[in-house]
Motif scaffolding. Structure first.
Motif, mmCIF file in Angstrom:
data_model
loop_
_atom_site.group_PDB
_atom_site.id
_atom_site.type_symbol
_atom_site.label_atom_id
_atom_site.label_comp_id
_atom_site.label_asym_id
_atom_site.label_seq_id
_atom_site.Cartn_x
_atom_site.Cartn_y
_atom_site.Cartn_z
ATOM 1 N N SER A 89 40.614 -9.989 -57.996
ATOM 2 C CA SER A 89 39.183 -10.132 -58.310
ATOM 3 C C SER A 89 38.417 -10.801 -57.171
ATOM 4 N N ALA A 90 39.079 -11.690 -56.408
ATOM 5 C CA ALA A 90 38.397 -12.317 -55.265
ATOM 6 C C ALA A 90 38.082 -11.259 -54.214
ATOM 7 N N ILE A 91 39.061 -10.424 -53.910
ATOM 8 C CA ILE A 91 38.864 -9.378 -52.886
ATOM 9 C C ILE A 91 37.802 -8.381 -53.349
ATOM 10 N N ASP A 92 37.832 -8.064 -54.628
ATOM 11 C CA ASP A 92 36.846 -7.170 -55.242
ATOM 12 C C ASP A 92 35.433 -7.707 -55.089
ATOM 13 N N TYR A 93 35.299 -9.003 -55.356
ATOM 14 C CA TYR A 93 33.974 -9.645 -55.329
ATOM 15 C C TYR A 93 33.385 -9.599 -53.925
ATOM 16 N N LEU A 94 34.235 -9.816 -52.916
ATOM 17 C CA LEU A 94 33.753 -9.799 -51.525
ATOM 18 C C LEU A 94 33.309 -8.398 -51.122
ATOM 19 N N GLY A 95 33.937 -7.378 -51.715
ATOM 20 C CA GLY A 95 33.553 -5.985 -51.493
ATOM 21 C C GLY A 95 33.518 -5.628 -50.023
ATOM 22 N N GLN A 96 32.526 -4.870 -49.656
ATOM 23 C CA GLN A 96 32.423 -4.390 -48.277
ATOM 24 C C GLN A 96 31.595 -5.328 -47.400
ATOM 25 N N TYR A 97 31.096 -6.418 -47.969
ATOM 26 C CA TYR A 97 30.180 -7.276 -47.205
ATOM 27 C C TYR A 97 30.661 -8.730 -47.123
ATOM 28 N N PRO A 98 31.887 -8.945 -46.647
ATOM 29 C CA PRO A 98 32.412 -10.315 -46.627
ATOM 30 C C PRO A 98 31.570 -11.231 -45.741
ATOM 31 N N ASP A 99 30.839 -10.645 -44.778
ATOM 32 C CA ASP A 99 30.045 -11.501 -43.891
ATOM 33 C C ASP A 99 28.819 -12.097 -44.587
ATOM 34 N N LYS A 100 28.615 -11.732 -45.848
ATOM 35 C CA LYS A 100 27.505 -12.331 -46.611
ATOM 36 C C LYS A 100 27.986 -13.534 -47.420
ATOM 37 N N PHE A 101 29.299 -13.828 -47.334
ATOM 38 C CA PHE A 101 29.888 -14.878 -48.175
ATOM 39 C C PHE A 101 30.623 -15.935 -47.355
ATOM 40 N N ALA A 131 24.108 -22.889 -52.696
ATOM 41 C CA ALA A 131 24.381 -21.454 -52.613
ATOM 42 C C ALA A 131 25.023 -20.993 -53.924
ATOM 43 N N THR A 132 24.666 -19.778 -54.349
ATOM 44 C CA THR A 132 25.266 -19.225 -55.570
ATOM 45 C C THR A 132 26.750 -18.985 -55.332
ATOM 46 N N GLY A 133 27.571 -19.441 -56.249
ATOM 47 C CA GLY A 133 29.009 -19.290 -56.027
ATOM 48 C C GLY A 133 29.766 -18.938 -57.283
ATOM 49 N N LYS A 134 30.989 -18.432 -57.092
ATOM 50 C CA LYS A 134 31.866 -18.099 -58.222
ATOM 51 C C LYS A 134 33.266 -18.574 -57.905
ATOM 52 N N MET A 135 33.999 -18.906 -58.959
ATOM 53 C CA MET A 135 35.369 -19.405 -58.779
ATOM 54 C C MET A 135 36.368 -18.296 -59.086
ATOM 55 N N PHE A 136 37.433 -18.197 -58.271
ATOM 56 C CA PHE A 136 38.473 -17.182 -58.492
ATOM 57 C C PHE A 136 39.864 -17.799 -58.463
ATOM 58 N N THR A 137 40.699 -17.370 -59.408
ATOM 59 C CA THR A 137 42.093 -17.827 -59.388
ATOM 60 C C THR A 137 43.013 -16.615 -59.274
ATOM 61 N N ASN A 138 42.406 -15.462 -58.986
ATOM 62 C CA ASN A 138 43.147 -14.212 -58.942
ATOM 63 C C ASN A 138 42.768 -13.434 -57.683
ATOM 64 N N LEU A 139 43.773 -13.043 -56.922
ATOM 65 C CA LEU A 139 43.572 -12.403 -55.622
ATOM 66 C C LEU A 139 42.729 -11.128 -55.708
#
Ligand code: AMP
Ligand code: GLY
Length: 407
Positions: free
Chosen positions: A121-133, A111-119
């Motif tokens: 930007s992680a929340i931003d990345y999930l956006g409105q569709y957390p159920d896709k991640f 699965a395509t993934g990204k690494m986050f060490t910052n709260l």
């Protein structure tokens, strides 16, 4: 051969039993459990010291923590062959992001993934569709580091908790990846650094209740092989996943010697690796090892020494393992309940959370016993395993009734 198995669960009981091989080898288990005490010697204490003192020919490491902490290196210093990878290779399990990077370099489908060490930007990345991640703690989290949120509220809370340190350092870096759906399969590969032998595929059932409901557990049962998995699947995984990963590691100067466990999802668009573990799966091992006919001690020793791997002979038919758990597990549960009926069954009974108190076998953990039966096909194996599982009793006993019947 004299072999030291490290660990105390059902996986280690199955490993010790298979390596004991009806008396062909001498087995020590550190620390072991009441099940391994029947045919092996249980010894507590420091595993490296035990290996040296007992002059063992081979150490087989069950759990991931000692591997990630570098037990293979310590044993290498003492010139004791270790079936289990070095700390550097164990990062495949110890860091989800390291695993992702190796998979990318090896062109392994994942699965395509990204690494986050910052709260933020992680929340931003999930956006409105957390159920896709899927949200994954980067580090080791004893099976508690993977989250599949349904709502933004849930995903925000997960990320906040992780960055606050709910899983310690393991969760202050997170990998967020695309959520896939399909059928899961566990593939275990015995690796000698450059080559691999694939054990028959298996399937674990992680949720505590029937119909895949309730919280995740360490695993409530397993079948081997799953009937819906194509015959040549293992070989395909060897060529497309395991060998390319070994090659990438080798290019970094690393030789993976031990079991590489690929957690795979078969989707409409082909299969994808969800995660790697650097050890045997539990309960998968309790279903897989009884299916193997060849001498596992010789195979593991060859792998540990980086020598040519002998071919594997597999039994015809199938196997099923049913876990008997304490009521309340994976939440809180009571211990110390008398266990009856283990001596009345024909199936293999692997101990996980048991203790002997005043000569009586009692419960002492969440997953208590694994009952494994072989059959001509998966239906027969399940029928026998369930029949025997039903004969073993203790207060609060819980088992799933649909192992092997859901995906
Ligand atoms: P664990 O074995 O605790 O790391 O949990 C991994 C489980 O999380 C897998 O068995 C899957 O059920 C689920 N999982 C992990 N990655 C994904 C993904 N990308 N898409 C969907 N489910 C996933
Ligand atoms: N059965 C899953 C695991 O061992 O990680």
């Amino acid at each position: 051969m004299k072999i030291l198995v490290i660990g105390s669960g059902g996986r280690e009981h199955a490993l010790a039993w298979a390596l004991y091989n009806g008396g062909a080898n001498t087995v020590i288990v550190n620390p072991g459990n009441p099940g391994t005490a029947v045919f092996a010697e249980n010894i507590t204490g420091d595993p490296v010291e035990i290996a040296v003192k007992e002059s063992v020919d081979l150490v087989v490491v069950g759990p991931e923590t000692p591997l990630v902490e570098g037990i293979a290196g310590l044993l290498a210093q003492k010139e004791v062959p270790c079936f289990g990878p070095s700390a550097e290779c164990a990062r495949l399990e110890g860091s989800k992001w390291f695993a992702k990077k190796v998979m990318a370099a090896a062109k392994v489908p994942t699965a395509t993934g990204k690494m986050f060490t910052n709260l933020v930007s992680a929340i931003d990345y999930l956006g409105q569709y957390p159920d896709k991640f899927v949200i994954k703690a980067d580090g080791l989290a004893a099976g508690k580091g993977v989250f599949l949120p349904d709502t933004k509220k849930e995903s925000d809370a997960i990320i906040e908790d992780l960055f606050k340190g709910s899983l310690g350092k393991a969760g202050t870096s997170v990998v967020i990846e695309q959520r896939l759906s399909g059928r899961e399969v566990s593939v275990l590969a015995v690796c000698n650094g450059t080559d691999a032998v694939i054990l028959p595929p298996s399937r674990d059932h992680k949720r505590v209740y029937d119909g895949d409901m309730g919280p995740n557990t360490g695993g409530m049962g397993a079948i081997c092989p799953p009937p819906d998995v194509p015959f040549d699947f293992g070989e395909d995984v060897r060529e497309r996943v395991i060998l390319p990963v070994l090659k990438v590691l080798k290019e970094q100067g690393l030789e993976f010697r031990g079991v590489l466990y690929a957690g795979i999802m078969i989707t409409e668009h082909g299969y994808f690796v969800l995660e790697f573990n650097v050890r045997f799966g539990d309960p998968e091992t309790q279903a897989v090892l009884p299916m193997i006919e060849s001498d596992l001690a010789a195979l593991f020793l060859a792998a540990a020494r980086g020598e040519e791997l002998p071919p594997l002979r597999i039994k015809e038919g199938a196997s099923a393992c049913i876990i008997l758990a304490s009521g309340g597990y994976p939440g809180s549960y009571t211990k110390g309940h008398d266990i009856t009926g283990t001596e009345t069954v024909n199936s293999l009974v692997f101990h996980a959370g048991t203790a002997v108190v005043d000569d009586t076998l009692v419960t002492s953990g969440g997953r208590v016993l694994g009952v494994t039966a072989l059959g001509e096909d998966i239906e027969e194996a399940l029928e026998k395993a369930y029949e025997d599982a039903g004969k073993i009793e203790f207060e609060g006993r819980h088992m799933r009734r649909d192992i092997g019947r859901t995906v």
